[in-house]
Design a protein around this motif. Structure first.
Motif, PDB file in Angstrom:
ATOM      1  N   UNK A  59      32.803  47.443  27.156  1.00 55.72           N
ATOM      2  CA  UNK A  59      31.937  48.626  27.172  1.00 55.72           C
ATOM      3  C   UNK A  59      32.760  49.912  27.085  1.00 55.72           C
ATOM      4  N   UNK A  60      33.879  49.964  27.767  1.00 54.74           N
ATOM      5  CA  UNK A  60      34.750  51.147  27.705  1.00 54.74           C
ATOM      6  C   UNK A  60      35.191  51.431  26.272  1.00 54.74           C
ATOM      7  N   UNK A  61      35.424  50.384  25.497  1.00 57.94           N
ATOM      8  CA  UNK A  61      35.837  50.552  24.101  1.00 57.94           C
ATOM      9  C   UNK A  61      34.791  51.319  23.303  1.00 57.94           C
ATOM     10  N   UNK A  62      33.528  51.162  23.661  1.00 59.35           N
ATOM     11  CA  UNK A  62      32.432  51.748  22.891  1.00 59.35           C
ATOM     12  C   UNK A  62      31.801  52.974  23.546  1.00 59.35           C
ATOM     13  N   UNK A  63      32.048  53.141  24.836  1.00 58.48           N
ATOM     14  CA  UNK A  63      31.410  54.229  25.575  1.00 58.48           C
ATOM     15  C   UNK A  63      32.507  55.036  26.269  1.00 58.48           C
ATOM     16  N   UNK A 276      42.482  53.984  16.659  1.00 60.47           N
ATOM     17  CA  UNK A 276      42.822  52.690  17.235  1.00 60.47           C
ATOM     18  C   UNK A 276      41.747  52.261  18.222  1.00 60.47           C
ATOM     19  N   UNK A 277      41.332  51.003  18.136  1.00 58.07           N
ATOM     20  CA  UNK A 277      40.534  50.367  19.171  1.00 58.07           C
ATOM     21  C   UNK A 277      41.369  49.257  19.783  1.00 58.07           C
ATOM     22  N   UNK A 278      41.484  49.270  21.083  1.00 56.83           N
ATOM     23  CA  UNK A 278      42.213  48.247  21.818  1.00 56.83           C
ATOM     24  C   UNK A 278      41.173  47.318  22.439  1.00 56.83           C
ATOM     25  N   UNK A 279      41.058  46.112  21.898  1.00 58.15           N
ATOM     26  CA  UNK A 279      39.953  45.235  22.258  1.00 58.15           C
ATOM     27  C   UNK A 279      40.322  44.235  23.346  1.00 58.15           C
ATOM     28  N   UNK A 280      39.335  43.873  24.135  1.00 59.52           N
ATOM     29  CA  UNK A 280      39.481  42.772  25.075  1.00 59.52           C
ATOM     30  C   UNK A 280      39.538  41.456  24.297  1.00 59.52           C
ATOM     31  N   UNK A 281      40.238  40.448  24.809  1.00 63.05           N
ATOM     32  CA  UNK A 281      40.214  39.125  24.158  1.00 63.05           C
ATOM     33  C   UNK A 281      38.814  38.528  24.081  1.00 63.05           C
ATOM     34  N   UNK A 282      37.898  39.010  24.933  1.00 61.50           N
ATOM     35  CA  UNK A 282      36.535  38.480  24.960  1.00 61.50           C
ATOM     36  C   UNK A 282      35.522  39.480  24.401  1.00 61.50           C
ATOM     37  N   UNK A 359      50.839  55.343  15.056  1.00 62.09           N
ATOM     38  CA  UNK A 359      51.528  55.386  16.348  1.00 62.09           C
ATOM     39  C   UNK A 359      50.912  56.412  17.302  1.00 62.09           C
ATOM     40  N   UNK A 360      50.534  57.585  16.808  1.00 62.98           N
ATOM     41  CA  UNK A 360      49.966  58.595  17.702  1.00 62.98           C
ATOM     42  C   UNK A 360      48.599  58.182  18.240  1.00 62.98           C
ATOM     43  N   UNK A 361      47.665  57.711  17.375  1.00 64.02           N
ATOM     44  CA  UNK A 361      46.394  57.241  17.955  1.00 64.02           C
ATOM     45  C   UNK A 361      46.579  56.037  18.873  1.00 64.02           C
ATOM     46  N   UNK A 362      47.581  55.185  18.582  1.00 66.70           N
ATOM     47  CA  UNK A 362      47.853  54.050  19.464  1.00 66.70           C
ATOM     48  C   UNK A 362      48.324  54.547  20.833  1.00 66.70           C
ATOM     49  N   UNK A 363      49.261  55.474  20.835  1.00 72.18           N
ATOM     50  CA  UNK A 363      49.761  56.021  22.096  1.00 72.18           C
ATOM     51  C   UNK A 363      48.638  56.688  22.872  1.00 72.18           C
ATOM     52  N   UNK A 364      47.755  57.381  22.161  1.00 69.02           N
ATOM     53  CA  UNK A 364      46.651  58.078  22.818  1.00 69.02           C
ATOM     54  C   UNK A 364      45.697  57.096  23.493  1.00 69.02           C
ATOM     55  N   UNK A 365      45.384  55.996  22.796  1.00 65.11           N
ATOM     56  CA  UNK A 365      44.462  55.025  23.390  1.00 65.11           C
ATOM     57  C   UNK A 365      45.125  54.288  24.549  1.00 65.11           C
TER      58      UNK A 365
END
Length: 415
Positions: A59-63, A276-282, A359-365
């Motif tokens: 949910x955090x990924x989307x909200x 960047x979206x950092x996703x849960x394995x589930x 790299x910058x959006x990755x570091x930010x997320x």
């Protein structure tokens, strides 16, 4: 005549349907949680807490303004309930009738793997009915008083059996601590309790997957659902939707046929945000591994259940999505005592994409993810394939973040 779409179009359709291409796609606040759950159909619950648990992470990924108490409040308000989709999940209360067939199956199957003691089940039901909602630990001391064979394990098994067969429901949660109550006291008065036919259940599955992903395959819809009846019903529902011009069957050379919502076929999603979206394995977007490998060319398996010596990437790797491309994965752990998020192993697979682009959006997320996990420092331990320039750049960014966040632990150099 079947129309054709490209893989890129299908990827964009499904990521937009998943709420991963637009910021705040489901809105803000607690209402956004309900919107997201209504749209996605379910949210997998996971007990692992290496980082924030999967249901909250998804949910955090989307909200962006998501708070972990939102889900607990929605359960307590009886707008959301817990049961099984393909695994333990949160589901919107409006879909309750579609879990009734499984509940009945459990109730009628005496050899079910939760083979509980009938006396214990009756004791628990009578106690909750008379005294009100109870947690599992409330029965621990009570059952020990009743005799040596009335111990903790039988009580836990009985609770789970009563939950799975629908006599009890989870009325509220405090983290992973569940409170159980009699089902009729949890269900809203206006809830539909009509058990769906097998065809209605197939229609529910088809429409859930189409809404959540924009397109689907028969294999995805029937995942973990055995028998020819469900497959036949799914195909009948798909054919009916084609006749009603709601979906189209689309072919891509070398791939299985997919069924796409009609209003998305002609839609062109041309501008993809380079975020960047950092996703849960589930996460819902990654949980069907075969689909992700086939259409996104990303071979992902979680390795926490793999013996340590056989792990390739790490215990709890999070997929890294850049725009519409999975560029790698990162094994993370939140050291909550020290308030430090450790990137144990950052593995980049798409070497053809210049790291300066992401790299910058990755570091930010990562900084936002650290805060979400209650951490105020970040440690990068390993980058592979070895890239000293990338490691140095990330460490410099994280050091600046720590200076702002008053870190407890300094970030060492990455090798």
């Amino acid at each position: 005549m079947q129309r054709k779409l490209t893989i890129q179009q299908l990827k964009n359709i499904t990521l937009e349907s998943q709420g991963l291409l637009r910021r705040s796609a489901f809105g803000k606040g607690k209402k956004a949680v309900l919107n997201a759950l209504d749209h996605l159909g379910y949210l997998q619950i996971d007990t692992l807490s290496i980082v924030e648990r999967a249901h909250h992470h998804t949910l955090w990924t989307r909200i962006p303004d998501y708070k972990t108490n939102y889900l607990d409040e929605l359960v307590k308000e009886h707008q959301v309930f817990e049961y099984w989709f393909h695994a333990a999940s949160y589901l919107p209360m409006k879909d309750f009738r579609f879990v009734l067939p499984r509940m009945l199956e459990v109730k009628q199957n005496e050899s079910h793997y939760y083979n509980a003691d009938p006396k214990m089940m009756l004791y628990i039901i009578d106690t909750i009915r008379a005294e009100g909602p109870k947690r599992a630990r409330d029965f621990e001391n009570e059952t020990k008083k009743l005799g040596s064979w009335w111990n903790w394990k039988p009580a836990k098994i009985a609770l789970e059996r009563l939950f799975l067969q629908g006599d009890l429901m989870i009325s509220e949660r405090d983290g992973m601590q569940k409170t159980y109550d009699i089902a009729e006291r949890v269900l809203p008065n206006d809830i539909d309790l009509t058990r769906p036919s097998s065809l209605e259940f197939a229609e529910y599955l088809v429409k859930t997957y189409l809404r959540a992903y924009g397109w689907t395959t028969v294999k995805q819809i029937t995942h973990l659902k055995a028998g020819e009846t469900i497959r036949k019903n799914v195909n009948d529902v798909l054919n009916a939707l084609i006749e009603d011009d709601i979906i189209e069957k689309v072919t891509i050379e070398g791939y299985p046929s997919v069924y796409v919502l009609r209003d998305l076929v002609d839609r062109r999603i041309t501008k993809i945000r380079e975020e960047i979206n950092l996703l849960s394995p589930f996460d819902n977007a990654i949980i069907h591994r075969d689909r992700v490998q086939q259409f996104f060319n990303f071979d992902y398996r979680i390795e926490c259940y793999t013996p340590k010596e056989k792990r390739q990437y790490g215990y709890f790797c999070l997929p890294i999505l850049f725009g519409n491309t999975f560029i790698g994965r990162v094994d993370c752990k939140a050291h909550r005592k020290n308030r430090q998020l450790e990137l144990i192993h950052l593995h980049i697979e798409k070497q053809s994409i210049d790291f300066e682009l992401w790299v910058e959006p990755f570091a930010e997320i990562i900084k936002k993810f650290a805060a979400f996990n209650g951490c105020n420092s970040i440690k990068l331990t390993l980058v592979s394939p070895l890239n000293n320039s990338l490691a140095l750049l990330l460490n410099n960014i994280f050091c600046q973040y720590e200076a702002i966040s008053a870190p407890i632990i300094a970030v060492p150099s990455s090798s």
